[in-house]
Design a protein around this motif. Structure first.
Motif, short mmCIF file in Angstrom:
data_model
loop_
_atom_site.label_atom_id
_atom_site.label_comp_id
_atom_site.label_asym_id
_atom_site.label_seq_id
_atom_site.Cartn_x
_atom_site.Cartn_y
_atom_site.Cartn_z
N LEU A 88 0.86 -1.18 0.00
CA LEU A 88 0.00 0.00 0.00
C LEU A 88 0.89 1.23 0.00
O LEU A 88 1.98 1.23 0.58
CB LEU A 88 -0.92 0.01 1.23
N ASN A 89 0.42 2.30 -0.62
CA ASN A 89 1.20 3.52 -0.74
C ASN A 89 0.57 4.64 0.06
O ASN A 89 -0.62 4.89 -0.02
CB ASN A 89 1.27 3.92 -2.22
N CYS A 90 1.39 5.32 0.86
CA CYS A 90 0.98 6.53 1.59
C CYS A 90 1.96 7.61 1.13
O CYS A 90 1.77 8.21 0.09
CB CYS A 90 1.03 6.30 3.09
N GLU A 91 3.03 7.85 1.86
CA GLU A 91 4.09 8.73 1.38
C GLU A 91 5.23 7.89 0.81
O GLU A 91 6.27 8.40 0.43
CB GLU A 91 4.58 9.62 2.52
N GLY A 92 5.05 6.62 0.80
CA GLY A 92 5.97 5.63 0.27
C GLY A 92 5.27 4.29 0.37
O GLY A 92 4.18 4.18 0.92
N TRP A 93 5.87 3.26 -0.19
CA TRP A 93 5.26 1.94 -0.18
C TRP A 93 5.55 1.21 1.13
O TRP A 93 6.65 1.29 1.65
CB TRP A 93 5.80 1.10 -1.34
N GLU A 94 4.56 0.50 1.63
CA GLU A 94 4.72 -0.33 2.82
C GLU A 94 4.24 -1.74 2.46
O GLU A 94 3.21 -1.92 1.82
CB GLU A 94 3.90 0.21 3.99
#
Length: 79
Positions: free
Chosen positions: A11-17
């Motif tokens: 999932l992406n927010c300010e980067g991928w996790e």
């Protein structure tokens, strides 16, 4: 023969996790959510963003779910 856990949710927010590994993942459409092999809700869509049930990431608002079979992101420079 034992089954191997080899699926990852990104999932992406300010980067991928990366979340996982999982044996498999299922997209459900009512409500829109992603569940694992044990029917645990991993992420749920709230109408604009994905929210996760993972304690560390409950306040994050995610987008762009992607599933891979490798623990490395296929495009690490995107997102």
């Amino acid at each position: 023969m034992a089954q191997r856990e080899s699926v990852y949710l990104w999932l992406n927010c300010e980067g991928w996790e990366r979340f996982g590994p999982f044996l498999w993942l299922r997209f459900e459409d009512s409500p829109l959510r992603i569940c694992d092999q044990d029917a645990n809700v991993i992420a749920e869509f709230d109408g604009s963003d994905w929210l996760t049930t993972h304690e560390r990431y409950r306040k994050y608002r995610w987008r762009s779910p992607m599933i891979t079979t490798l623990p490395q992101h296929p495009h690490p420079r995107h997102g």
